[in-house]
Design an enzyme around this catalytic site. Structure first.
Site, mmCIF file in Angstrom:
data_model
loop_
_atom_site.group_PDB
_atom_site.id
_atom_site.type_symbol
_atom_site.label_atom_id
_atom_site.label_comp_id
_atom_site.label_asym_id
_atom_site.label_seq_id
_atom_site.Cartn_x
_atom_site.Cartn_y
_atom_site.Cartn_z
ATOM 1 N N LYS A 135 0.814 -1.212 0.000
ATOM 2 C CA LYS A 135 0.000 0.000 0.000
ATOM 3 C C LYS A 135 0.852 1.268 0.000
ATOM 4 C CE LYS A 135 -4.311 -1.944 1.487
ATOM 5 N NZ LYS A 135 -3.996 -3.355 1.752
HETATM 6 C C1 LIG Z 1 -4.578 -4.465 1.124
HETATM 7 C C2 LIG Z 1 -3.809 -5.709 1.014
HETATM 8 C C3 LIG Z 1 -4.143 -6.724 0.083
HETATM 9 C C4 LIG Z 1 -5.380 -6.642 -0.791
HETATM 10 O O1 LIG Z 1 -5.300 -5.637 -1.768
HETATM 11 P P1 LIG Z 1 -6.637 -5.160 -2.520
HETATM 12 O O2 LIG Z 1 -6.208 -4.028 -3.383
HETATM 13 O O3 LIG Z 1 -7.570 -4.720 -1.431
HETATM 14 O O4 LIG Z 1 -7.167 -6.314 -3.274
HETATM 15 C C5 LIG Z 1 -3.323 -7.831 0.007
HETATM 16 N N1 LIG Z 1 -2.248 -7.974 0.801
HETATM 17 C C6 LIG Z 1 -1.896 -7.036 1.702
HETATM 18 C C7 LIG Z 1 -0.701 -7.268 2.554
HETATM 19 C C8 LIG Z 1 -2.648 -5.865 1.833
HETATM 20 O O5 LIG Z 1 -2.291 -4.940 2.740
#
Ligand SMILES: *Cc1c(COP(=O)(O)O)cnc(C)c1O
Length: 473
Positions: free
Chosen positions: A112
């Site tokens: 993120k």
């Molecule tokens: C947010 C997140 C996901 C999922 O991503 P999306 O865009 O919501 O599908 C997967 N793995 C981790 C570690 C995350 O923080």
């Protein structure tokens, strides 16, 4: 470039407008009016660029004619300077024809960061340009909150309120959030579940008066700007593996369908993506939809990959819009079915189109543990449970021939030490930058899972009413 709503009745906005609004007025999600195209030559030319340079080429066509375009180069260079790997998103080989795309080198050790570091800077600059302040309110099960707080701390045009379910995020995740001491950061531990947090946030957004007064904006993946920043690493990794001359497949640990939708966008822009594998944990509403054509989210199951403990994948609406040939009436009718009866059913044509590019596999808790162990034994690499779900789904995928498979590694193992210890008997090493950040005092307010109480707290602490005077930082 204009951005339109998947539900068809909100006015089209510029990138900057869509960035600050996050959600369209009609409840829909913003989509670019068209997909910009990169020619094979333009894709090949990305190979000579550093990560920020390649991201600029991928993102800039979406910003044509927008004031944010002037910010883009600086925003990218500042954002990716904070990463602890010179390649930002390097590839590691984990098998004869499989690779790991490491998206864990940002300040909070999760993918993120790649988008949040960009979105926060865009927002702060846009607000200053407009002489406005905004209030970010978000619910988190861990990673989003940490990445948002890290990206927004100290920015003077934005106050951030992050709600997490008290006692239900990992120790590392909580301390990543609560040890931020900047005055614009507010942590709220809600006495309830993640769903309670999300319901309160939704109610805040739904309150028109509060919304306008606080200048509310969202930073979860319904904000198209986050998806935009994520398109870049699909291009850089594919080019490393031979695109545009060779197709590539991706396996993406999925929760809200934001990250994998960025993969779809990369393909729509001309990247030769042969397959996108939706990897889910036990929360398998998407894999079930592939089998039956019916999407029917059920109750959330708590797993060792909590950032994917989501049944209602908000960004799936963006793909529906595409599958329906951008017919917002069709999207509205599917969304109405979902609201009224808790499910919707795709047409044969829509399902066929979906299965041409995507497949979906879910991994249970035992498989996730076993996969962490296997990867460790075969490569010596220690993976977190989210990434392990991606590896497990990739292993279920057949028929790709010689196309390389790239698994997106979405979190660093050090964020989930318990699950890793359980799988391989050793504690993942904690990177020094994490240890240093976690040392200090925690700041957090406990509140009941009650809309009025939380709204009152936000109103008391947000500065959106005060004008933003001059300060150009
Ligand atoms: C947010 C997140 C996901 C999922 O991503 P999306 O865009 O919501 O599908 C997967 N793995 C981790 C570690 C995350 O923080």
């Amino acid at each position: 470039m204009k951005f339109i709503s998947t539900r068809g009745s909100a006015p089209a906005l510029s990138f900057e407008g869509a960035l600050l609004a996050a959600l369209a007025d009609d409840g829909g999600l913003f989509m670019p009016e068209t997909w910009p195209q990169l020619s094979p030559d333009e894709i090949a030319a990305l190979a000579g660029l550093d990560y920020a340079g390649a991201a600029y080429r991928v993102m800039s066509p979406f910003l044509e004619g927008d004031p944010c375009l002037d910010d883009l180069e600086e925003v990218l260079s500042e954002a990716y300077d904070s990463f602890h790997h010179p390649a930002v998103a390097p590839l590691a080989q984990i098998g004869p024809n499989s690779f790991m795309l490491e998206l864990v080198h940002g300040p909070t050790l999760a993918f993120k960061d790649l988008a949040m570091q960009v979105v926060s800077r865009f927002m702060n600059r846009a607000l200053k340009r407009r002489g406005q302040r905004a209030t970010v309110v978000g619910a988190t099960s861990g990673d989003t909150g940490a990445a948002a707080i890290e990206a927004f701390r100290g920015l003077d045009a934005i106050d951030v309120f992050i709600l997490h379910p008290k006692g239900r995020v990992s120790d590392v995740q909580r301390r990543q959030m609560t040890t931020a001491t900047e005055a614009n950061i507010h942590n709220i531990a809600v006495e309830g579940t993640f769903d309670d947090c999300q319901a309160i946030v939704k109610a805040l957004f739904g309150d028109r008066e509060l919304n306008a007064r606080l200048g509310l904006t969202g930073i979860n993946s319904i904000n198209f700007a986050r998806i935009l920043a994520q398109i870049a690493y699909y291009f850089t990794s594919a080019v490393t593996l031979g695109a545009p001359y060779r197709p590539v497949a991706f396996s993406v640990p999925t929760g809200n369908f934001g990250d994998i939708f960025a993969g779809y966008a990369a393909r729509a822009m001309g990247l030769p993506v042969q397959r996108l594998v939706i990897a889910t944990n036990l929360n398998d509403s998407l894999p079930r939809a592939f089998a039956s054509g019916t999407y029917e989210p059920q109750g959330v199951i708590a797993t060792s990959s909590p950032s994917m403990d989501i049944q209602l994948a908000s960004n799936f609406e963006r793909l529906l819009f595409e599958l329906a040939g951008r017919d917002s009436a069709r999207v509205l009718s599917l969304m109405e079915d979902l609201r009224a009866q808790g499910s919707f059913t795709l047409s044969q044509g829509e399902l066929g189109q979906l299965c041409e590019l995507f497949s979906a596999h879910s991994a249970g808790e035992d498989v996730t543990q076993m996969t962490i162990r296997e990867v460790f034994e075969e490569t010596g690499m220690v993976e977190d449970p989210h990434t392990a779900v991606g590896v497990a789904a990739a292993q279920q995928e057949t028929g790709l021939g010689t196309t390389p498979m790239v698994v997106l590694s979405t979190a660093h193992a050090a964020k989930f030490p318990d699950a890793v210890r359980q799988a391989i008997g050793i504690e993942p090493e904690q990177p020094e930058r994490l240890t240093l950040k976690l040392g200090s005092e925690e700041r957090c307010t406990d509140l009941p899972a009650d809309f009025a109480t939380v709204a009152g707290f936000v109103v008391d602490h947000a500065r959106a009413d005060a004008s933003l005077t001059g300060a150009e930082a």
